[in-house]
Enzyme design. Structure first.
Site, mmCIF file in Angstrom:
data_model
loop_
_atom_site.group_PDB
_atom_site.id
_atom_site.type_symbol
_atom_site.label_atom_id
_atom_site.label_comp_id
_atom_site.label_asym_id
_atom_site.label_seq_id
_atom_site.Cartn_x
_atom_site.Cartn_y
_atom_site.Cartn_z
ATOM 1 N N GLY A 13 68.269 101.141 70.741
ATOM 2 C CA GLY A 13 69.237 102.233 70.605
ATOM 3 C C GLY A 13 70.646 101.826 70.980
ATOM 4 O O GLY A 13 71.407 102.596 71.557
ATOM 5 N N ALA A 16 73.615 98.724 66.944
ATOM 6 C CA ALA A 16 72.863 98.327 65.746
ATOM 7 C C ALA A 16 71.812 99.377 65.392
ATOM 8 O O ALA A 16 71.700 99.799 64.238
ATOM 9 C CB ALA A 16 72.194 96.974 65.977
ATOM 10 N N SER A 43 64.207 101.930 74.769
ATOM 11 C CA SER A 43 63.755 101.837 76.155
ATOM 12 C C SER A 43 64.669 102.648 77.073
ATOM 13 O O SER A 43 65.896 102.520 77.001
ATOM 14 C CB SER A 43 63.768 100.373 76.594
ATOM 15 N N LYS A 82 92.992 100.156 65.383
ATOM 16 C CA LYS A 82 93.152 98.695 65.368
ATOM 17 C C LYS A 82 93.716 98.308 64.004
ATOM 18 O O LYS A 82 93.142 98.675 62.978
ATOM 19 C CB LYS A 82 91.798 98.015 65.586
ATOM 20 N N ILE A 352 79.714 93.904 64.313
ATOM 21 C CA ILE A 352 79.411 95.288 63.912
ATOM 22 C C ILE A 352 79.531 95.436 62.397
ATOM 23 O O ILE A 352 78.739 96.134 61.768
ATOM 24 C CB ILE A 352 80.299 96.289 64.687
HETATM 25 C C1 LIG Z 1 80.868 89.351 74.932
HETATM 26 C C2 LIG Z 1 80.628 90.069 73.646
HETATM 27 C C3 LIG Z 1 81.695 90.697 72.999
HETATM 28 C C4 LIG Z 1 81.488 91.342 71.770
HETATM 29 N N1 LIG Z 1 82.546 91.887 71.113
HETATM 30 C C5 LIG Z 1 82.363 92.397 69.867
HETATM 31 C C6 LIG Z 1 83.449 92.940 69.126
HETATM 32 O O1 LIG Z 1 84.586 93.016 69.591
HETATM 33 N N2 LIG Z 1 83.184 93.400 67.882
HETATM 34 C C7 LIG Z 1 81.940 93.368 67.324
HETATM 35 O O2 LIG Z 1 81.780 93.730 66.158
HETATM 36 N N3 LIG Z 1 80.894 92.934 68.046
HETATM 37 C C8 LIG Z 1 81.065 92.451 69.280
HETATM 38 N N4 LIG Z 1 79.999 92.005 69.989
HETATM 39 C C9 LIG Z 1 78.647 92.204 69.442
HETATM 40 C C10 LIG Z 1 78.229 93.662 69.688
HETATM 41 O O3 LIG Z 1 78.310 93.975 71.053
HETATM 42 C C11 LIG Z 1 76.808 93.914 69.184
HETATM 43 O O4 LIG Z 1 76.670 93.413 67.872
HETATM 44 C C12 LIG Z 1 76.492 95.381 69.176
HETATM 45 O O5 LIG Z 1 76.740 95.975 70.420
HETATM 46 C C13 LIG Z 1 75.057 95.629 68.782
HETATM 47 O O6 LIG Z 1 74.154 95.335 69.813
HETATM 48 P P1 LIG Z 1 72.624 95.665 69.550
HETATM 49 O O7 LIG Z 1 72.498 97.102 69.246
HETATM 50 O O8 LIG Z 1 72.097 94.686 68.588
HETATM 51 O O9 LIG Z 1 71.922 95.329 70.958
HETATM 52 P P2 LIG Z 1 71.925 96.114 72.346
HETATM 53 O O10 LIG Z 1 73.144 96.916 72.561
HETATM 54 O O11 LIG Z 1 71.602 95.076 73.382
HETATM 55 O O12 LIG Z 1 70.693 97.126 72.249
HETATM 56 C C14 LIG Z 1 69.370 96.709 72.396
HETATM 57 C C15 LIG Z 1 68.464 97.931 72.445
HETATM 58 O O13 LIG Z 1 67.101 97.498 72.421
HETATM 59 C C16 LIG Z 1 66.375 98.262 73.348
HETATM 60 N N5 LIG Z 1 65.183 97.518 73.764
HETATM 61 C C17 LIG Z 1 65.090 96.250 74.208
HETATM 62 N N6 LIG Z 1 63.803 95.959 74.523
HETATM 63 C C18 LIG Z 1 63.064 97.069 74.253
HETATM 64 C C19 LIG Z 1 61.691 97.422 74.370
HETATM 65 N N7 LIG Z 1 60.771 96.562 74.827
HETATM 66 N N8 LIG Z 1 61.303 98.667 74.025
HETATM 67 C C20 LIG Z 1 62.198 99.579 73.538
HETATM 68 N N9 LIG Z 1 63.504 99.295 73.410
HETATM 69 C C21 LIG Z 1 63.935 98.072 73.772
HETATM 70 C C22 LIG Z 1 67.346 98.514 74.495
HETATM 71 O O14 LIG Z 1 66.957 99.623 75.272
HETATM 72 C C23 LIG Z 1 68.634 98.798 73.691
HETATM 73 O O15 LIG Z 1 68.642 100.160 73.328
HETATM 74 C C24 LIG Z 1 80.178 91.386 71.223
HETATM 75 C C25 LIG Z 1 79.110 90.797 71.895
HETATM 76 C C26 LIG Z 1 79.315 90.133 73.095
HETATM 77 C C27 LIG Z 1 78.151 89.492 73.774
#
Ligand SMILES: Cc1cc2nc3c(=O)[nH]c(=O)nc-3n(C[C@H](O)[C@H](O)[C@H](O)COP(=O)(O)OP(=O)(O)OC[C@H]3O[C@@H](n4cnc5c(N)ncnc54)[C@H](O)[C@@H]3O)c2cc1C
Length: 514
Positions: A13, A16, A43, A82, A352
Site C-alpha cells: 500500500g 505503487a 501490512s 514542479k 513514480i
Molecule cells: C532515497 C529515495 C528517493 C526517492 N525519490 C524519488 C523521487 O523523487 N521521485 C520518484 O519518482 N521516486 C522516488 N523514489 C522512489 C519512490 O519512493 C518509490 O518508487 C515509491 O515510493 C513506490 O514505493 P513502493 O510503493 O514500491 O514501495 P513501499 O512504499 O516500500 O511500499 C511497500 C508496501 O508493501 C507492504 N508490504 C511489505 N511486505 C508485506 C507483507 N508481507 N504483507 C503485506 N504487505 C507488505 C508494506 O506495508 C507497504 O505498504 C525514491 C526512492 C528512494 C529510495
C-alpha cells in the site's frame, strides 16, 4: 474451459500499490457488478518507504483519469508545483555552473529542431533560455498557472512535489471511497502456488486466505511475490550507476512566507548529489552517494554543510539503494510494479512515472482469461525492459557529460566500461546531429523524450558539429521561433503569480474543477 481473470490482488500500500489500484479500478469499474474486483492487501506493520517527492507531468493525467481532485491533492498532500530540475555543479563544479532541465518542450519542437540554430549563434545564452521560457519562470519563483486555470491544465507544463507519506493515504481514501477498491490490512505470511507454478492465494495473519487470478507485487524492496516466491533474479546496475545510499532530511523554512522553489535543485557533491525539494511546509533534502567513494560520516558532513546552520541538529534518515531491476517483471500470473520491480536512483524522478506507465499498461491490456496472460506478460516485459534501459541511459548521461576531475567518483563515472553501449553510440551520433523527436525516440510514451536529452546535453556543454548548409532551409522559421520564445517568456513572467501565493489561493479558494 477458459479461466477468467476477474480478481486482481495487489500486495503493498505504498505509492505503487495505490496508484496501480486506482488506475486499474478506474478503467474496469463498469465490470465490477459482473464480478471484477481489485483488492489491496497491505501490512499494518511494515511502513511504506515514505520518500519519493518529485514526480513527472504524467502524474496530472494519471490523477485526472482516476478522478482525483487537484485542489484536494494540494490541500492534503502538502503539494507544490514542479517545473523541472536545476542542476548545479554537475559540469565543472564551479559556483556558476548550472543549467535547467525544464518540462516545457523547446519552441516549435514538432516542426523544427532549434539546436543547430542555437549552436550557430555561438552559445552565448543558455540553450534552455533560447528555446523555452521555463528557466526564467523558475528563476523568478513563479507558478506554472493561475488560479483561473482549470485543475490539471497548465500555462507552463508542470509536475508536483509532494509529501510521500501523505500521498499514499490520500490515494487510498479516494480508491476505497470512489473506485470500489477493497482494502485489507493484513500481513502476508505465505504465498500459495498451484501445481503449475501460478500464485493461487495469499495466507495472511489477520484476514485469512485471499485468492486471486492476477497478483500485483507492490511490496517495495522486499519483492515478496516476484522475487521471494517466484524466484525472479535481480539484475544489478551498480556498475553503471554507482549511488547506493541516501541520507534524507526535512528542513523547516525560516518563516511561513519563505519562497517555495518551483523546481527540484540537484547539486553535485564529491561522491553524488543532493536533492532539494520545496514543499509548502518544509524542504525535503537528501544526499545520494556512492559508499565506494565516500564514507557515511563524510557524506553526512557534506549534507550538513549544504544545509548550513539551519540543519545542524536535524535528524537524518539513512536509506540503502540497490541499483537495478528484476530480470523479468511479469511472470506467470504475477507482475511487479514499483520498488519490487527495481530502483536506480532518484535523479530525474523516474520511479513514480514508471509506476504510472506500468499501471496503465496493465489496466489497458488486462487479460480477460489466464490463457492469454503469457502473451500479454511477454509484451509487458518487452516494453518495461525497453523503459528501464532508456532510463539507465538517460541517468548515466548526466554523469558521462560531467567534466569534473576533482574526485574519483566523477572520474570513474566516465570510464568507458561503465557507459552502456547504446548510450556510447548515441553520444557518437549526437556529435554530428542533434537529437530530435523522430530520432531513436520513436516509442509512444517514451519516459524521457528527445527534448530532455537536448536540455541535458546542451546544458552540460556538449557540442554537435553543424554543417552550415543544414541551417539555411529553415533559418527564418528558427528565427521566428526564438523571437516567439522571447515574447512568450516576457508574457509569462508578467502574468504568472508567485509560487507560494498560488498555493495559498488553492488552499483558500480551490482551482476550477474539470
Ligand atoms: C532515497 C529515495 C528517493 C526517492 N525519490 C524519488 C523521487 O523523487 N521521485 C520518484 O519518482 N521516486 C522516488 N523514489 C522512489 C519512490 O519512493 C518509490 O518508487 C515509491 O515510493 C513506490 O514505493 P513502493 O510503493 O514500491 O514501495 P513501499 O512504499 O516500500 O511500499 C511497500 C508496501 O508493501 C507492504 N508490504 C511489505 N511486505 C508485506 C507483507 N508481507 N504483507 C503485506 N504487505 C507488505 C508494506 O506495508 C507497504 O505498504 C525514491 C526512492 C528512494 C529510495
Amino acid at each position: 474451459m477458459v479461466r477468467p481473470v476477474r480478481r486482481v490482488v495487489i500486495v503493498g500500500g505504498g505509492t505503487a500499490g495505490w496508484l496501480t489500484a486506482g488506475v486499474i479500478a478506474a478503467k474496469h469499474r463498469s465490470r465490477m457488478p459482473a464480478g471484477f474486483s481489485v483488492t489491496l492487501v497491505e501490512s499494518p506493520n511494515v511502513p511504506i518507504i515514505g520518500v519519493g517527492e518529485g514526480t513527472w507531468p504524467t502524474l496530472r493525467s494519471t490523477l485526472a483519469r482516476i478522478g482525483v481532485s487537484e485542489t484536494e491533492l494540494f490541500r492534503e498532500c502538502d503539494a507544490a508545483f514542479k517545473q523541472g530540475a536545476r542542476f548545479a555543479r554537475w559540469t565543472t563544479g564551479a559556483d556558476d555552473d548550472s543549467y535547467y532541465h525544464p518540462l516545457m518542450l523547446p519552441q516549435g519542437f514538432m516542426q523544427l529542431n532549434l539546436v543547430p540554430h542555437w549552436l550557430a549563434e555561438g552559445g552565448d545564452r543558455s540553450f534552455c533560455d533560447a528555446v523555452c521560457p521555463q528557466g526564467r519562470i523558475c528563476d523568478d519563483g513563479l507558478a506554472p498557472k493561475t488560479i483561473a486555470t482549470a485543475e490539471f491544465d497548465a500555462v507552463a507544463n508542470y509536475a508536483y512535489h509532494l509529501n510521500a507519506g501523505k500521498f499514499a493515504p490520500f490515494l487510498q481514501r479516494h480508491c476505497c471511497a470512489k473506485l470500489g477498491v477493497r482494502h485489507v490490512l493484513a500481513d502476508v505470511r505465505r504465498v500459495n502456488q498451484s501445481e503449475d507454478g501460478d500464485i493461487r492465494s495469499l495466507e495472511t495473519e489477520q484476514a485469512g486466505e485471499i485468492e486471486g487470478d492476477l497478483f500485483i507485487d507492490c511490496t517495495g524492496f522486499k519483492s515478496l511475490l516476484i522475487g521471494e516466491t517466484l524466484g525472479v533474479k535481480f539484475k544489478e546496475c551498480s556498475d553503471v550507476l554507482f549511488c547506493d545510499t541516501a541520507l534524507a532530511v526535512q528542513v523547516p523554512y525560516e518563516s511561513d512566507a519563505s519562497p517555495i522553489s518551483c523546481h527540484t535543485t540537484s547539486t553535485a557533491q564529491s561522491a553524488g548529489w543532493i536533492w532539494d525539494i520545496g514543499l509548502p511546509t518544509r524542504r525535503g533534502l537528501g544526499y545520494v552517494f556512492s559508499r565506494r567513494h565516500i564514507s557515511d560520516d563524510e557524506a553526512e558532513r557534506e549534507l550538513r554543510r549544504y544545509m548550513g546552520s539551519a540543519g545542524q541538529d536535524l535528524p537524518i534518515r539513512k536509506i540503502g539503494i540497490r541499483s537495478g531491476h528484476r530480470e523479468t517483471f511479469w511472470k506467470r500470473n504475477c507482475v511487479a510494479v514499483g520498488l519490487s520491480a527495481g530502483f536506480l536512483e532518484p535523479l530525474e524522478s523516474s520511479a513514480i512515472v514508471l509506476i504510472e506507465m506500468s499501471a496503465k499498461l496493465i489496466a489497458e491490456q488486462m487479460p480477460v482469461c489466464r490463457e492469454v496472460m503469457d502473451v500479454i506478460g511477454a509484451r509487458f516485459n518487452a516494453t518495461t525492459h525497453y523503459r528501464w534501459g532508456r532510463i539507465i541511459d538517460f541517468l548515466k548521461l548526466h554523469y558521462v557529460l560531467s567534466k569534473r576531475e576533482d574526485t574519483a567518483f566523477w572520474r570513474d563515472n566516465r570510464l568507458p566500461e561503465t557507459v552502456p553501449e547504446r548510450l556510447q553510440d548515441l553520444l557518437l551520433l549526437w556529435k554530428h546531429q542533434a537529437p530530435w523527436f523522430h530520432d531513436e525516440f520513436d516509442r509512444i510514451e517514451e519516459v524521457f523524450p528527445a527534448a530532455s536529452y537536448q536540455y541535458v546535453l546542451y546544458g552540460m556543454g556538449f557540442r554537435t558539429e553543424v554543417e552550415p548548409d543544414a541551417l539555411s532551409s529553415d533559418a527564418s522559421l528558427a528565427e521566428r521561433a526564438m523571437r516567439e520564445n522571447a515574447m512568450q517568456t516576457e508574457r509569462l513572467r508578467a502574468g504568472l503569480p508567485r509560487h507560494r501565493d498560488l498555493i495559498r489561493s488553492i488552499h483558500e479558494r480551490g482551482l476550477q474543477a474539470v
